[in-house]
Design an enzyme around this catalytic site. Structure first.
Site, PDB file in Angstrom:
ATOM      1  N   LYS A 199      -7.114   3.497   8.180  1.00 41.96           N
ATOM      2  CA  LYS A 199      -6.165   4.194   7.854  1.00 41.96           C
ATOM      3  C   LYS A 199      -6.740   5.692   7.696  1.00 41.96           C
ATOM      4  O   LYS A 199      -5.992   6.859   8.033  1.00 41.96           O
ATOM      5  CB  LYS A 199      -5.593   3.807   6.492  1.00 41.96           C
ATOM      6  N   SER A 238       0.830  -1.208  -0.003  1.00 38.14           N
ATOM      7  CA  SER A 238      -0.098   0.088  -0.032  1.00 38.14           C
ATOM      8  C   SER A 238       0.900   1.176   0.114  1.00 38.14           C
ATOM      9  O   SER A 238       0.154   2.284  -0.046  1.00 38.14           O
ATOM     10  CB  SER A 238      -0.919  -0.069   1.054  1.00 38.14           C
TER      11      SER A 238
END
Length: 888
Positions: free
Chosen positions: A822, A779
Site C-alpha cells: 500500500k 481496511s
C-alpha cells in the site's frame, strides 16, 4: 487344378487391398482397414452378408488402396489368397476403422477386374485344391524325395525348440497331421521371413517350385538356431523359450522391420534389466518388489497388455535416483555474489538462502526446507527459485500446478488402470536424475478440486517434513525419500491456499518493487536482455534513466516488471526497424552522458526537429546511438496510459524534477524545484469538493490507491453503497456512519438541514470507483469515516494524504495487512502523507529508506488522530460544557 470333388470358391470375389503383410493359405492374419474402398467392402459385404459365401473375400498383397475413392486403382498383384473373414471389430478412435481377422483358404488368379466402385470385384480362377485329404500315402508318393527332404528339415527345426511351449507342441502335431503340400505355406507364415520372400512363395503355384523355395528358408532358420545355442549354452532352457518363430495367431505386422529387430532383443533387454535391478542401490523393500515383478515378466507372453506395463514399471524403478545426489556448493560468499548478480533487492529471500547454506555447513544431513514465496506477479518468484538451484549447485525442476484438479497428478495412478503413470513428483525426480533437486511448485494458490480428488490434500504428504521421507506414489507403491528435496512454492495470495497446506510451508513475502528498484532492474537486467533478443547493441540504442522512469510512471502500473519488460521490447522493435531500413534521426554527436543540461537542450531541440517517426533520409546511415527521448517514447508507445491520477516527483542524480500536467506535451520542460510539490494538480482534480478521500487497497497484483466518494440528498435516512463491495466493506460503511452519528455534536457535523442527526430526512450514497472490480476487506474503514466527515463538515481532505486502517464502533483504529504494498502504491501516486494504524508502525521497517524519506507517516490509534491528520489545520472538536461549582 481343382478336381470335380474339390471345394470351389466363388468365381467372383470382392478384393481387399493390403500392403501390410502377405496372407498365405493356412495362416491367419489381422489386418487394419481404414481406406474408402476397403471400408465399403466391410460394410456392404461382411457386415450385411448373411451367408457363408459372403464372408469369403480375396486378399491382394503388395497393393495399396488409394486414400480417396475418386483415385484410380493401382495395378493389382496377379496372385491373391481367398480368405475367410473370421472376425470384424470396428472402432472410431483415433479415426473410423475396422480390424479383420482373416484365414487364408487357397490361391487364386485374377482373370478380369469387373468393377472398381464402391469396392473392387474381380473374376478369379482357383489355383489350389480345398478337398479333404484322406489318402496321404498317395500324396506323399506324388511329392517324392523333395517332400521328404522338406519334412526332415521341418522336424529338425521344431525339435530344436522347447516342446513345453504350447505353440511349439501344436506345430509338431501339425507336421504329422497336415498334408505335405500344405506345409510350405504354413511354415513360411510362421518362421521369420520378409514380405518379398512370402510373395515368392505365394506366386509359386506348382508344389515342386514351392518346396524348392521354402527349403532354403528352413535351412537358414535352423542355422540361426544353432548359432544361438552355441552362444547361450549356459541358459539353454531360457533360449528355447525365445522362439524364433511367431505364433500362428499373431502375424499382424510387416516382417523384416525395426519391430522384428526389437523382438529379437527383448530377451537381452530383460536380462539387462535384471542386472540393473540387482546392481542398483534401491532400498530393500523396493528391491523385493522389483525381483518379484521381473520373475513375473519372464513368464509373461509379450502379447499380454500387462507385459508392457510391468516392463515400464521396472524401467522406472531402475531409473529413479534412490541414492544419487549432487554435492551442494556451500561457499556463502560466492552464493551472495551470485544472488546479487541475478536479482536486485529481495533481501529476505537472499537472507533465507544464505541461512540454509550456513546451517548445511554445520550439519550434513539437514532436511530440505519447504518455502513459499508469496507476492504479486512479475516480481521474480519463479526466477529466484531457479537462481537458488544455481547457487546451491543443484538440479532444478519446475512443476506448474495452476489449474491442476486431479490428485493423481501428485500421487500418480494405480497400475490397475490403463495408461497409468507416476505423479509429477516422481516423474520430476526421474527427469533430473538426483534425489536432492530444487522443486518449484509454481502457482500453488491456483490448485483446483474435482471429482478426481483434491490435489492440495495430496500435497500435504509431499510438503510435510515429518512424512515426505516415506512418500508413496500410487504407481510405485513403495516409499521414496523426498526429505532431501528443496521445495519452493510460489503464490500470489495465501487466501486460496488451504490452512493445513499453508501451515506446512515457511511463507516469505515478496512485495512489489519501488520506482528506484525498477530503474535498477531495468538497466541491469531488462534492457540488456531485450537488446540481446532483438540483435541490438548499446552503441545503437540508448535509454536514459529519465526515459525509464517515464515508462515506469506513465505507461505501467504494476508491482512487478513484466509490463515494463514488454515496453522495452516494443522500443527495441521500433529501433530495429529504423536500423534495418537505414532510417535515422538527427541527434547530437555525443550523448553517452545524459545530464540535466542534456535533457533541456534535447527537449528544446526536439521542438524544432523531426521525431523518430518522421520521414527518413535514406541517403545517410542511421546516426548512432539512437536516443529514446520523451517524443520518441510517445511515438512508439502511444499516449501515456496513467496520467490523470498520478503526479510523479522523482530524483535523478541528486536533483528533483516534476512532470507538470500544465505544460503542453509537445513543449515539455523539466524544471528544478527545491521543495516537494504541494499543489498535486492531477490528484486534486478529484479532491476539489467535500466528500472525497483517498484510501489504500491491497490486491494480488500489488497495492493500489482507491478513491471513496460520498454525497447527501433529501430522503428517508437510507445508506446506499455501490462499487461491488463485499460484506466486510459494507459493514465498515455502517460502522463509519454509526460512529459519526454518535459524535456529530462533538465535531459539529450536520446534514443539509442543519440537524446533528445525520440521517434525518437525508440519504447518503457512498461510491467506490472502478465499479467492475470486486472490493472487500476492513481496511477502508478510516477512509470512509474521513470521506463522510468531509461531506458533513464541508471541508476538503488534503490532496496529498492517503490512509488505511480498520475501525471499531468506539473509534479505535486496528491494524491491517499489506502495508508495504500500500505504501509503495501511494509513493507511485506521488502522495506525501500516509495515515496507518499505530500497531502497523513495525511494518514500516520493511520499506526502503529512500521511500520512507519521501513520505510523512502518521500513526493513529483512534479516529480523532486520523481526522486531525487528514484535514489542513486539524479537525476541530467542540469543548464540553463548563463544570458547575457545587453549592454544597
Amino acid at each position: 487344378m481343382a478336381s470335380g470333388s474339390a471345394i470351389q470358391i466363388p468365381s467372383r470375389l470382392p478384393l481387399l487391398l493390403t500392403h501390410e503383410g502377405v496372407l498365405l493359405p493356412g495362416s491367419t492374419m489381422r489386418s487394419s482397414v481404414d481406406s474408402p474402398r476397403n471400408m465399403q467392402l466391410v460394410r456392404s459385404r461382411l457386415l450385411k452378408g448373411t451367408s457363408l459365401k459372403s464372408t469369403i473375400i480375396g486378399v491382394i498383397p503388395n497393393t495399396s488402396d488409394p486414400a480417396s475413392d475418386c483415385d484410380e486403382l493401382p495395378s493389382l498383384h496377379r496372385i491373391g489368397t481367398a480368405a475367410l473373414a473370421v472376425q470384424v471389430v470396428g472402432s472410431n478412435w483415433p479415426k473410423p476403422h475396422y480390424t479383420l481377422l482373416i484365414t487364408g483358404l487357397c490361391r487364386f488368379q485374377i482373370l478380369q477386374l469387373l468393377k472398381e466402385k464402391p469396392y473392387p470385384v474381380a473374376e478369379v480362377e482357383q489355383l489350389d485344391r480345398l478337398e479333404q485329404f484322406t489318402n496321404q500315402t498317395k500324396s506323399e508318393e506324388e511329392l517324392g524325395e523333395l517332400s521328404e527332404q522338406f519334412y526332415k528339415y521341418a522336424v529338425q527345426l521344431v525339435e530344436m525348440l522347447d516342446m513345453s511351449v504350447p505353440a511349439v507342441a501344436k506345430l509338431r502335431r501339425l507336421l504329422d497331421n497336415l498334408p505335405r503340400e500344405a506345409l510350405p505355406d504354413v511354415l513360411t507364415s510362421i518362421i521369420r521371413t520378409s514380405n518379398q520372400e512370402k510373395l515368392q512363395i505365394l506366386d509359386a503355384v506348382s508344389l515342386e517350385e514351392r518346396f524348392k523355395k521354402t527349403i532354403p528358408l528352413l535351412v537358414r532358420q535352423i542355422e540361426g538356431l544353432k548359432l544361438l545355442q552355441k552362444t547361450r549354452k549356459r541358459k539353454q532352457d531360457d533360449d528355447k523359450r525365445v522362439v524364433a518363430i511367431r505364433p500362428i495367431r499373431r502375424i499382424n505386422h510387416v516382417p523384416g522391420t525395426a519391430e522384428d529387430e526389437e523382438e529379437d532383443e527383448d530377451h537381452d533387454d530383460i536380462v539387462m534389466l535384471e542386472k540393473k535391478i540387482k546392481t542398483s542401490s534401491m532400498p530393500e523393500q523396493a528391491l523385493k518388489v522389483c525381483v518379484k515383478e521381473i520373475k513375473r515378466l519372464k513368464k509373461m507372453p509379450q502379447s499380454m497388455p500387462e507385459y508392457a506395463l510391468t516392463r515400464n514399471y521396472l524401467e522406472l524403478m531402475v531409473e529413479l535416483p534412490w541414492n544419487k545426489s549432487t554435492k551442494d556448493r556451500l561457499d556463502i560468499r560466492a552464493a551472495r555474489i551470485l544472488l546479487d548478480n541475478d536479482h536486485y533487492a529481495m533481501e529476505k529471500l537472499k537472507k533465507r538462502v544464505l541461512e540454509y547454506l550456513a546451517v548445511r555447513q554445520l550439519k550434513n544431513n539437514l532436511k530440505g526446507p519447504i518455502l513459499c514465496f508469496v507476492g504479486p506477479p512479475g516480481v521474480g518468484k519463479t526466477s529466484v527459485g531457479r537462481s537458488v538451484a544455481k547457487t546451491l549447485g543443484r538440479e532444478f525442476h519446475r512443476i506448474a500446478l495452476g489449474g491442476v484438479c486431479d490428485q493423481s497428478d501428485i500421487r500418480g495412478h494405480r497400475r490397475t488402470y490403463v495408461g497409468s503413470m507416476p505423479g509429477r513428483i516422481i516423474n520430476g525426480l526421474k527427469t533430473v536424475g538426483v534425489n536432492n533437486p530444487v522443486f518449484l511448485l509454481d502457482e500453488v494458490d491456483k490448485l483446483g478440486k474435482s471429482l478426481q480428488g483434491d490435489p492440495a490434500a495430496a500435497l500435504l504428504e509431499v510438503l510435510d517434513p515429518e512424512q515426505n521421507h516415506s512418500f508413496t506414489d500410487h504407481y510405485l507403491n513403495v516409499a521414496f525419500d523426498l526429505s532431501q528435496v528443496l521445495f519452493i512454492a510460489t503464490a500470489n495470495t495465501t487466501s486460496t491456499i488451504p490452512p493445513a497446506l499453508l501451515d506446512r510451508m515457511e511463507v516469505i513475502q515478496v512485495p512489489g518493487y519501488t520506482q528506484e528498484e525498477k530503474i535498477e532492474i531495468a538497466h541491469r537486467h531488462l534492457i540488456p536482455k531485450q537488446l540481446e533478443q532483438h540483435g541490438l547493441t548499446p552503441q545503437q540504442i540508448q535509454i536514459p534513466q529519465v526515459t525509464t522512469l517515464d515508462i515506469i510512471t506513465r505507461y505501467t502500473r504494476e508491482a512487478g516488471v513484466r509490463s515494463l519488460d514488454r515496453k522495452f521490447g516494443a522500443i527495441c522493435r521500433a529501433v530495429a526497424v529504423k536500423v534495418a531500413e537505414g532510417h535515422h534521426k538527427e541527434t547530437k554527436p555525443d550523448r553517452s552522458e545524459v545530464t540535466e543540461e542534456d535533457c533541456r537542450e534535447h527537449v528544446a531541440e526536439d521542438a524544432k526537429t523531426e521525431s523518430i517517426s518522421d520521414a527518413p533520409d535514406l541517403a545517410l546511415p542511421p546516426e548512432m546511438p539512437i536516443l529514446i527521448d520523451f517524443h520518441a517514447l510517445k511515438d512508439i508507445l502511444g499516449p501515456p496510459m496513467y496520467e490523470m491520477e498520478e503526479l510523479r516527483v522523482f530524483n535523478l542524480k541528486g536533483k528533483y524534477f516534476a512532470d507538470r500536467k500544465g505544460f503542453n506535451t509537445s513543449h515539455r520542460v523539466l524544471k528544478d524545484i527545491d521543495t516537494p510539490q504541494k499543489d498535486h494538480e492531477l490528484v486534486s482534480e478529484r479532491l476539489n469538493q467535500p466528500g472525497v478521500a483517498i484510501g489504500l487497497a491491497w490486491t494480488p497484483l500489488g497495492g493500489e490507491i482507491m478513491f471513496v466518494e460520498a454525497s447527501q440528498m433529501d430522503g428517508e435516512g437510507q445508506l446506499t453503497l455501490t462499487g461491488q463491495l463485499g460484506d466486510v466493506m459494507k459493514e465498515s460503511a455502517h460502522l463509519a456512519i454509526s460512529w459519526l452519528r454518535s459524535n456529530a455534536k462533538k465535531y459539529q457535523l450536520t446534514n443539509a438541514s442543519g440537524s446533528f442527526d445525520l440521517l434525518d430526512n437525508t440519504d447518503i450514497h457512498l461510491h467506490f470507483p472502478a465499479g467492475a472490480v470486486t472490493k472487500d476487506g476492513p481496511s477502508a474503514g478510516v477512509t470512509i469515516v474521513t470521506c463522510l466527515a468531509s461531506l458533513f463538515s464541508g471541508r476538503l481532505v488534503r490532496s496529498d494524504v492517503a490512509m488505511t486502517g480498520e475501525i471499531t464502533l468506539r473509534g479505535l483504529v486496528l491494524p491491517v495487512g499489506g502495508i508495504k504494498d500500500k505504501v509503495l502504491a501511494a509513493h507511485r501516486a506521488g502522495l506525501k502523507r500516509i495515515i496507518i494504524p499505530q500497531r502497523n508502525e513495525k511494518d514500516l521497517e520493511e520499506i526502503a529508506m529512500n521511500v520512507r524519506q519521501d513520505l510523512n507517516f502518521v500513526t493513529a490509534s483512534c479516529l480523532d488522530e486520523v481526522l486531525n491528520a487528514a484535514f489542513d489545520g486539524g479537525f476541530s472538536v467542540k469543548t464540553g460544557l463548563e463544570h458547575l461549582n457545587s453549592k454544597l
